[in-house]
Enzyme design. Structure first.
Site, PDB file in Angstrom:
ATOM      1  N   GLY A  40       0.826  -1.197   0.000  1.00  0.00           N
ATOM      2  CA  GLY A  40       0.000   0.000   0.000  1.00  0.00           C
ATOM      3  C   GLY A  40       0.859   1.245   0.000  1.00  0.00           C
ATOM      4  N   GLU A  41       0.334   2.325   0.583  1.00  0.00           N
ATOM      5  CA  GLU A  41       1.015   3.623   0.698  1.00  0.00           C
ATOM      6  C   GLU A  41       1.091   4.373  -0.624  1.00  0.00           C
ATOM      7  OE1 GLU A  41       4.908   3.191   2.406  1.00  0.00           O
ATOM      8  OE2 GLU A  41       4.186   2.175   4.214  1.00  0.00           O
ATOM      9  N   GLY A  42       0.933   3.696  -1.757  1.00  0.00           N
ATOM     10  CA  GLY A  42       1.192   4.279  -3.063  1.00  0.00           C
ATOM     11  C   GLY A  42       2.445   3.730  -3.700  1.00  0.00           C
TER      12      GLY A  42
END
Length: 377
Positions: A344-346
């Protein structure tokens, strides 16, 4: 705001797409030799309504953070406080997303849309000058929002975490709407600041559980097919997580024709805000590069609000979470890379960014057979 944003979303420009295909046929390369990159560049021309489309730069990552009442059901081994702690890590530049963003020259904006525990108080981590303590309908970004060297924070909290979706609706409709509109506003502010492409990011302990519920609700698959192991839960916890998702769906019977209702019943504040970001980007004819399972669950909601919003979406990668593949298939999107990521997080979107830029740069910079004096077959 939501209604006007949806009204501004239009189908792809067929003339621009045709021009991009024709240009590809004249470039100094065998027809079709760039594979999926060619169709991606054609899609981006259709989105922009121009051939070639603008280069997708500068890039801006928007990380929406929120917490989840369903955490009380034991769906994640990580304590809920980690959400706020990771925001501090993002702002200090110490997370994986920061490393990848520095590599890509992308700015990082962190949006607290519903974190349950207090954010870090260390002034070296959170600069009060870039924090707006207002609620979601008045979030303001610093003018230097696209500075890739300075991660920024926007506090736009709708509420301190969602309710437990196994007991009641996670959000009221008004709360879900406020989160969606926060995402739209962030998209507008980033694009107004000059961003040429938006990248989705997320942070929220337990957020793969509502993501699975959203994916099952919008696609109709069974909870087992939509639910993954998140941060890596063991077999008993995974079985429990599937049961939690199944129970939530049975309790609420969310209607996919009512995307706001689905987000309210089983979604998270970061999911709703990401849906708004996607809608905002689509309304501004700006590409949005999707990250993993949280992003694609939000993308399903955005597509339910406005089917033509899919034209702005680029699938950055295939998450290891099984629900991500289900969602991408439903959206008709093929991921650019597949590395087994599930952070996740980008992070996956940032790794895919050079692929998107390269697809567009070909139309800008590669010579045609005529201009290069190269004989065609």
């Amino acid at each position: 705001m939501l209604e006007t944003t949806i009204a501004a979303i239009r189908p792809a420009d067929e003339a621009a797409m045709a021009a991009a295909r024709e240009l590809h046929g004249r470039l100094t390369k065998p027809a079709g030799s760039l594979g999926a990159l060619e169709e991606l560049s054609v899609r981006l021309a259709g989105l922009a309504g121009a051939c070639p489309p603008p280069l997708p730069e500068p890039a801006a990552v928007a990380i929406f953070a929120g917490d989840h009442g369903v955490h009380a059901q034991g769906v994640s081994p990580w304590p809920q406080e980690v959400t706020a702690q990771m925001i501090g890590n993002f702002l200090a530049g110490g997370a994986v997303v920061n490393a990848f963003a520095r590599q890509a020259g992308a700015s990082v904006t962190v949006v607290d849309v519903g974190v349950a525990t207090p954010l870090p108080a260390d002034p070296a981590v959170v600069d009060p000058a870039v924090v707006d303590p207002a609620v979601a309908d008045a979030a303001v970004l610093d003018p230097a929002v696209l500075d890739p060297a300075v991660p920024r924070l926007v506090v736009a909290s709708v509420r301190r975490g969602t309710r437990d979706l196994t007991v009641t609706a996670a959000l009221t409709r008004d709360e879900a709407l406020a989160a969606v509109q926060t995402g739209i506003r962030i998209a507008d502010e980033l694009i107004d600041a000059g961003a040429g492409i938006l990248l989705t990011g997320d942070m929220g302990i337990g957020n793969t559980t509502p993501a699975a519920a959203l994916i099952a609700a919008f696609t109709g698959v069974d909870a087992l097919d939509a639910t993954g192991r998140g941060t890596g839960v063991d077999d008993p916890t995974y079985a429990h997580k599937v049961a939690v998702v199944r129970a939530a769906l049975a309790r609420h019977t969310p209607d996919p024709a009512d995307p706001l209702g689905v987000l309210a019943a089983v979604g998270g504040l970061e999911h709703a805000a990401l849906a708004g970001l996607i809608l905002g980007a689509a309304a501004r004819r700006t590409p949005v590069l999707l990250d993993g399972v949280i992003a694609v669950s939000a993308a399903l909601a955005a597509a339910a609000f406005a089917p033509d919003a899919v034209g702005a979406m680029v699938a950055g990668h295939r998450s290891a979470e099984p629900g991500a593949t289900v969602a991408l298939r439903h959206l008709g999107l093929d991921p650019l890379i597949d590395l087994g990521l599930r952070l996740g997080e980008g992070t996956g979107a940032l790794l895919a960014l050079p692929v998107v830029t390269g697809a567009v740069r070909v139309l800008h910079e590669v010579a045609t057979f005529d201009s290069a004096g190269v004989a065609e077959k």
